[in-house]
Design an enzyme around this catalytic site. Structure first.
Site, PDB file in Angstrom:
ATOM      1  N   ASP A   1     -29.270  19.541   6.112  1.00 60.10           N
ATOM      2  CA  ASP A   1     -29.432  20.982   5.753  1.00 60.10           C
ATOM      3  C   ASP A   1     -28.039  21.816   5.851  1.00 60.10           C
ATOM      4  O   ASP A   1     -27.278  21.461   6.730  1.00 60.10           O
ATOM      5  CB  ASP A   1     -30.617  21.685   6.524  1.00 60.10           C
ATOM      6  CG  ASP A   1     -30.314  21.958   7.996  1.00 60.10           C
ATOM      7  OD1 ASP A   1     -29.707  23.230   7.976  1.00 60.10           O
ATOM      8  OD2 ASP A   1     -29.973  21.126   8.601  1.00 60.10           O
TER       9      ASP A   1
ATOM     10  N   CYS B   1     -27.834  24.594 -16.303  1.00 59.35           N
ATOM     11  CA  CYS B   1     -26.903  24.103 -17.278  1.00 59.35           C
ATOM     12  C   CYS B   1     -27.508  23.705 -18.508  1.00 59.35           C
ATOM     13  O   CYS B   1     -26.840  23.666 -19.646  1.00 59.35           O
ATOM     14  CB  CYS B   1     -26.182  22.817 -16.603  1.00 59.35           C
ATOM     15  SG  CYS B   1     -25.063  22.781 -15.314  1.00 59.35           S
TER      16      CYS B   1
ATOM     17  N   CYS C   1     -29.889  20.458 -14.615  1.00 59.97           N
ATOM     18  CA  CYS C   1     -30.444  21.687 -14.154  1.00 59.97           C
ATOM     19  C   CYS C   1     -31.023  22.689 -15.110  1.00 59.97           C
ATOM     20  O   CYS C   1     -30.376  22.531 -16.239  1.00 59.97           O
ATOM     21  CB  CYS C   1     -29.675  22.439 -13.192  1.00 59.97           C
ATOM     22  SG  CYS C   1     -28.411  23.273 -13.616  1.00 59.97           S
TER      23      CYS C   1
ATOM     24  N   CYS D   1     -25.137  17.759 -16.345  1.00 54.27           N
ATOM     25  CA  CYS D   1     -25.786  18.306 -15.315  1.00 54.27           C
ATOM     26  C   CYS D   1     -27.300  18.635 -16.006  1.00 54.27           C
ATOM     27  O   CYS D   1     -27.426  19.311 -17.032  1.00 54.27           O
ATOM     28  CB  CYS D   1     -25.326  19.546 -14.600  1.00 54.27           C
ATOM     29  SG  CYS D   1     -26.654  20.085 -13.327  1.00 54.27           S
TER      30      CYS D   1
ATOM     31  N   HIS E   1     -28.695  26.018 -10.013  1.00 57.56           N
ATOM     32  CA  HIS E   1     -27.413  24.715 -10.047  1.00 57.56           C
ATOM     33  C   HIS E   1     -26.994  24.179  -8.865  1.00 57.56           C
ATOM     34  O   HIS E   1     -26.942  22.949  -8.881  1.00 57.56           O
ATOM     35  CB  HIS E   1     -26.372  25.307 -10.860  1.00 57.56           C
ATOM     36  CG  HIS E   1     -25.149  24.444 -10.756  1.00 57.56           C
ATOM     37  ND1 HIS E   1     -25.123  23.319 -11.839  1.00 57.56           N
ATOM     38  CD2 HIS E   1     -23.992  24.273 -10.131  1.00 57.56           C
ATOM     39  CE1 HIS E   1     -24.083  22.662 -11.755  1.00 57.56           C
ATOM     40  NE2 HIS E   1     -23.409  23.299 -10.652  1.00 57.56           N
TER      41      HIS E   1
ATOM     42  N   ASP F   1     -36.292  25.082  12.892  1.00 58.43           N
ATOM     43  CA  ASP F   1     -35.374  24.687  13.927  1.00 58.43           C
ATOM     44  C   ASP F   1     -35.688  25.815  15.230  1.00 58.43           C
ATOM     45  O   ASP F   1     -36.459  26.915  14.916  1.00 58.43           O
ATOM     46  CB  ASP F   1     -33.916  24.801  13.616  1.00 58.43           C
ATOM     47  CG  ASP F   1     -33.460  26.096  12.936  1.00 58.43           C
ATOM     48  OD1 ASP F   1     -34.115  26.950  13.212  1.00 58.43           O
ATOM     49  OD2 ASP F   1     -32.372  26.135  12.264  1.00 58.43           O
TER      50      ASP F   1
END
Length: 407
Positions: free
Chosen positions: A303, A362, A359, A357, A388, A119
């Site tokens: 974002d 997890c 991930c 989950c 996570h 940005d």
């Protein structure tokens, strides 16, 4: 100091190396794949010099040339397709453009070899300008003091674009003035008119060479301002469209902060937006449901620093992604869709942060262990918690893409 060993392999056991990445093409284009049967939600494919990504897509934020507490391997394993890497203001402060240029740009500097957006520094300037001793804004740009050396730095449309070309991101932003939400119509009009002037100056600088310092095509996005005033938002949208840029961002202090107003602003401008331009709401992603809500309105990318910031402070996403009326909802299993891992109720809880989950955290660790790490202020906690929260945001996006394609 406790250190957490980096995992040099992706979760499918393939080595993480630039040599394993697909052949890149030095172009930028957005292609509409499919729109939802009854909603403005859509799937697009965006092609950049550093590969393709599919939308809806959440972008983890690496404002200071790193995503807090996550390596590039962690990001890829969590599902990241594109990141926001290296904010213009922060890169001017540290490490400085000479260091980034010496490394060959932000991609090799960070060891991130997928698409990247950066940005212009406009929002940081807006935040700093609340203290007139640190930063002042005039018609030409912003003048601020380096936080360490005290050196005065001039950030203008020209210097912002020049810095972004050294950063080398695939998507760069025109320099803008973020609209304050409490300034009334006069402040919104003033910020919009200045943003439009700066857009023309940004375009002129970009067109001198529409590539990065490293020869890669860069897509320039303009930013719609106008505050909470419909006529100003529509006027700004038309101004951005007339400039015929590669993509369109929706900015202003209200976006992502007030989600009802954010959705209303999107409804105002969406009828004007073409199908072949990427649509970006800046700063959206405090909660998983926020992504679902803006995608339902037709937004492609977003974002936010909140997922990693909240994770580091002990706030972990916990809910169930459910389908309702041919769309999705993040059903809160805990208050506000999060658990506060510091609470003593998790000291002996041997379940994962979030049921079902997938991930890394997890699949390998319990709430009890994370509670222990958090109480010990262990650095390992920050890494596992951020993995996570970022994975949950990506999982929500993947579920939306699948539902749209099947609708």
């Amino acid at each position: 100091m406790q250190m957490l060993a980096l995992r040099p392999y992706l979760e499918d056991n393939s080595p993480f190396s630039p040599t394993t990445l697909p052949i890149m093409h030095n172009i930028f284009k957005t292609e509409l794949v499919k729109q939802h049967a009854t909603l403005p939600a859509r799937v697009t494919t965006v092609t950049t010099p550093h590969g393709e990504f599919s939308t809806p897509a959440f972008m983890p934020v690496g404002t200071r040339a790193y995503v807090n507490c996550m390596s590039p391997v962690d990001l890829v394993n969590a599902g990241s397709q594109i990141i926001l890497g290296g904010n213009t203001y922060h890169m001017l402060c540290a490490p400085g453009t000479a260091i980034i240029q010496n490394a060959g740009g932000m991609h090799p500097f960070m060891d991130w070899h997928k698409p990247m957006l950066t940005d212009s520094g406009g929002f940081q300037v807006f935040s700093l300008s609340k203290n007139g001793n640190i930063c002042k804004i005039d018609a030409k740009g912003a003048h601020f003091k380096h936080p360490i050396s005290g050196q005065v730095i001039h950030l203008t449309p020209q210097s912002s674009i020049q810095t972004q070309k050294i950063i080398g991101a695939d998507i760069i932003m025109a320099f803008d003035e973020c609209t304050p939400e409490n300034g009334g119509r006069d402040a919104a009009l003033k910020a919009m008119e200045r943003t439009h002037r700066w857009l023309h100056e940004s375009i002129a600088e970009h067109r001198k060479n529409p590539h990065s310092e490293y020869g890669k095509k860069q897509a320039l996005f303009g930013i719609i301002q106008g505050g909470s005033f419909r006529d100003l938002r529509e006027q700004s949208t038309q101004f951005i469209l007339d400039a015929d840029l590669d993509g369109i961002a929706i900015g202003g202090e209200v976006i992502g902060f007030d989600m009802k107003k954010t959705e209303e602003v999107i409804d105002w401008v969406r009828p004007l937006l073409p199908d072949n331009k990427t649509r970006y709401t800046m700063g959206v992603g405090l909660n998983p449901q926020d992504l679902i809500d803006v995608v339902a309105k037709g937004i492609d990318i977003f974002d936010c620093v909140a997922p990693t910031r909240n994770a580091r402070h002990g706030s972990l996403y916990c809910g169930t992604i459910v389908e309702e009326n041919n769309w999705l909802h993040f059903q809160n299993n805990q208050e506000n869709g999060k658990i506060l891992i510091k609470k003593s109720i998790y000291a002996k809880d041997n379940g994962p942060i979030m049921e079902n989950c997938e991930c890394y955290t997890c699949k390998h660790y319990t709430r009890s262990y994370l509670h222990f790490l958090f109480k010990q202020k262990a650095l390992a906690y920050n890494n596992l918690a951020c993995i996570h929260n970022i994975h949950v945001m990506h999982d929500v996006c993947e579920r939306m893409r699948k539902l749209i394609l099947a609708s």
